[in-house]
Design an enzyme around this catalytic site. Structure first.
Site, PDB file in Angstrom:
ATOM      1  N   TYR A 142       0.862  -1.187   0.000  1.00 42.86           N
ATOM      2  CA  TYR A 142       0.000   0.000   0.000  1.00 42.86           C
ATOM      3  C   TYR A 142       0.893   1.231   0.000  1.00 42.86           C
ATOM      4  CZ  TYR A 142      -3.330   3.501   1.879  1.00 42.86           C
ATOM      5  OH  TYR A 142      -4.113   4.614   2.069  1.00 42.86           O
ATOM      6  N   ASP A 237       9.278   2.697  -0.961  1.00 47.86           N
ATOM      7  CA  ASP A 237       8.284   3.309  -0.082  1.00 47.86           C
ATOM      8  C   ASP A 237       8.623   2.916   1.355  1.00 47.86           C
ATOM      9  OD1 ASP A 237       4.629   3.415   0.125  1.00 47.86           O
ATOM     10  OD2 ASP A 237       6.215   4.045   1.510  1.00 47.86           O
ATOM     11  N   LYS A 270       5.382   9.020   8.719  1.00 46.11           N
ATOM     12  CA  LYS A 270       5.244   8.448  10.071  1.00 46.11           C
ATOM     13  C   LYS A 270       6.335   8.929  11.036  1.00 46.11           C
ATOM     14  CE  LYS A 270       2.755   4.542   8.115  1.00 46.11           C
ATOM     15  NZ  LYS A 270       1.394   4.510   8.662  1.00 46.11           N
TER      16      LYS A 270
END
Ligand code: KE4
Length: 432
Positions: A142, A237, A270
């Site tokens: 994702y 990612d 994050k």
């Protein structure tokens, strides 16, 4: 009706599904989401005053635990100086320099406000820098909810992706090819068929969005070779793994295992915001130069590099850079995973788990299936019912795990050995 149920009912009147992000609604595990009132260290408290040991950590950002004094102090000071200017600040330079110091393959970064924004922008940059349209991603990974990335595997390689979401026109994902994670044969075929048209391959090097699946070293090595041979950019990612599985992210692990390994573009989020809305994408200067205002690839954001968010991120990176920080965090996470494995073994329950740095995952295998799943289909073939029973049994015992079998777990430096022991004890009771 419990306070959480009351709040959930009220929330559903005014917010779709009662949540601002779908996974929070507990639909994968059933039951009522806990409405959190406050958090401190390794703990969350819900609206009924119940305390939980938190293994979500806001899905990764809270690596220091909640309310770390240095982060709170930095945020307080920054907020007092102004919440947002829409103009450059020195702290944005400092955060960019801190990220670059930890990921040598990155020469420049652009700060944004979410991982989705970072992934979407990195994708546009890769297409702009190569002049190509085709992109490759992997099932189970994702990369945020940008249209071109909400896609599932087409039937076979020849056909491109199909949207996984309503509202995404088929033509938007027609250039997106979805391959099976860790599938070398599919990778070879995709490049031999489409190689010169591929702008980039985007991958979660350790896939935390299918719980915890590592890209096999031979697979990653070959992926790098194929991207190089065909002029495609390799996009890591690391929104979840960055500054979480190691100080230098998953990239530092693969660079240590594969001589000369280097990704081309990076997506971060994050941890670098420490809990505030901040993400980034970056790479070599000769790719980043295509970005506005220097080049023709447009990208912008009102709150990009927000002065309070950058203060939170900088304070967080300052703490995790301390000597010994990651060794201690990794040891704590490993103690948790070994404890869970021991509890499952004692209970005679088929179980597989893995961890790296402050990130972990576990699976309840079905009889006959051994070891760690290597791709999305294998993850989804694990025992969902048993996972959901375990989730609720642990929640009842004050342990807050990710409410979906395809999500990873996170340990913070605020989790004590006693918290780990209490978690393992709750697991032993929950597995009986
Ligand atoms: P955000 O837009 O949610 O900040 O980041 C998107 C994203 C991009 N890349 C990776 C590897 C990610 O894990 C994420 C977001 N992760 C999910 C957890 N699976 C966030 C939780 C949620 O969606 O509420």
């Amino acid at each position: 009706m419990s306070r959480n149920e009351q709040l959930f009912e009220r929330a559903q009147q005014v917010i779709p599904g009662g949540v601002n992000s779908p996974v929070r609604a507990f639909r994968a595990v059933g039951g009522t989401p806990r409405f959190i009132t406050r958090a401190e260290g390794a703990f969350l408290w819900d609206a009924e005053g119940r305390r939980y040991i938190d293994y979500i950590g806001s899905w990764g950002p809270m690596i220091l635990g909640h309310g770390h004094p240095a982060v709170l102090e930095a945020v307080r000071k920054a907020a007092a100086d102004g919440l947002s200017f829409g103009a450059p600040t020195e702290r944005e330079i400092e955060l960019a320099e801190a990220i670059i110091a930890l990921v040598p393959a990155v020469e420049q970064v652009r700060l944004v406000s979410s991982g989705t924004e970072a992934g979407m922008s990195a994708l546009r940059l890769a297409r702009g820098a190569t002049g190509r349209s085709r992109i490759v991603k992997f099932e189970g990974c994702y990369h945020g909810h940008a249209d071109a990335l909400l896609v599932k595997a087409g039937s076979g390689l020849a056909t491109f992706g199909h949207p996984t979401s309503a509202g995404v026109p088929p033509e938007v994902v027609q250039h997106t090819l979805v391959l099976e994670y860790n599938n070398l044969a599919q990778l070879e075929e995709a490049f031999s068929t489409h190689g010169r048209e591929i702008a980039c391959v985007m991958i979660e090097p350790i896939a935390g969005n299918m719980n915890f699946v590592r890209a096999a070293v031979p697979f990653m090595k070959r992926l790098r070779e194929l991207c190089t041979a065909h002029g495609a950019l390799l996009v890591f990612d690391e929104v979840m793994t960055g500054f979480r599985v190691a100080l230098g992210g998953a990239h530092s692990l693969y660079a240590g295992l594969i001589p000369g390994f280097r990704a081309d573009l990076f997506v971060f989020g994050k941890v670098i915001g420490g809990g505030m809305p901040l993400a980034a994408f970056g790479g070599p200067r000769d790719v980043m130069k295509h970005l506005a205002p220097l080049g023709p690839v447009y990208q912008a954001g009102t709150l990009s590099g927000n002065p309070v968010a950058t203060a939170s991120g900088l304070a967080t990176l300052h703490e995790i850079r301390r000597p010994g920080y990651f060794e201690a965090l990794a040891a704590r996470t490993k103690a948790l995973v070994e404890g869970l494995q021991g509890a499952a073994r004692d209970a005679g329950v088929p179980f597989a788990a893995d961890c790296e740095g402050g990130m972990f995952g576990f699976f309840f295998n079905r009889p006959g299936a051994e070891g760690l799943p290597q791709n999305y289909a294998a993850v989804m073939a694990t025992d969902k019912e048993r996972f959901n029973r375990f989730f609720h049994a642990m929640l009842e015992r004050g342990v807050y795990l990710a409410p979906a079998l395809y999500e990873a777990g996170f340990v913070s430096s605020a989790h004590s050995a006693e918290d780990i022991a209490a978690t393992v004890s709750a697991a032993a009771q929950s597995l009986r």
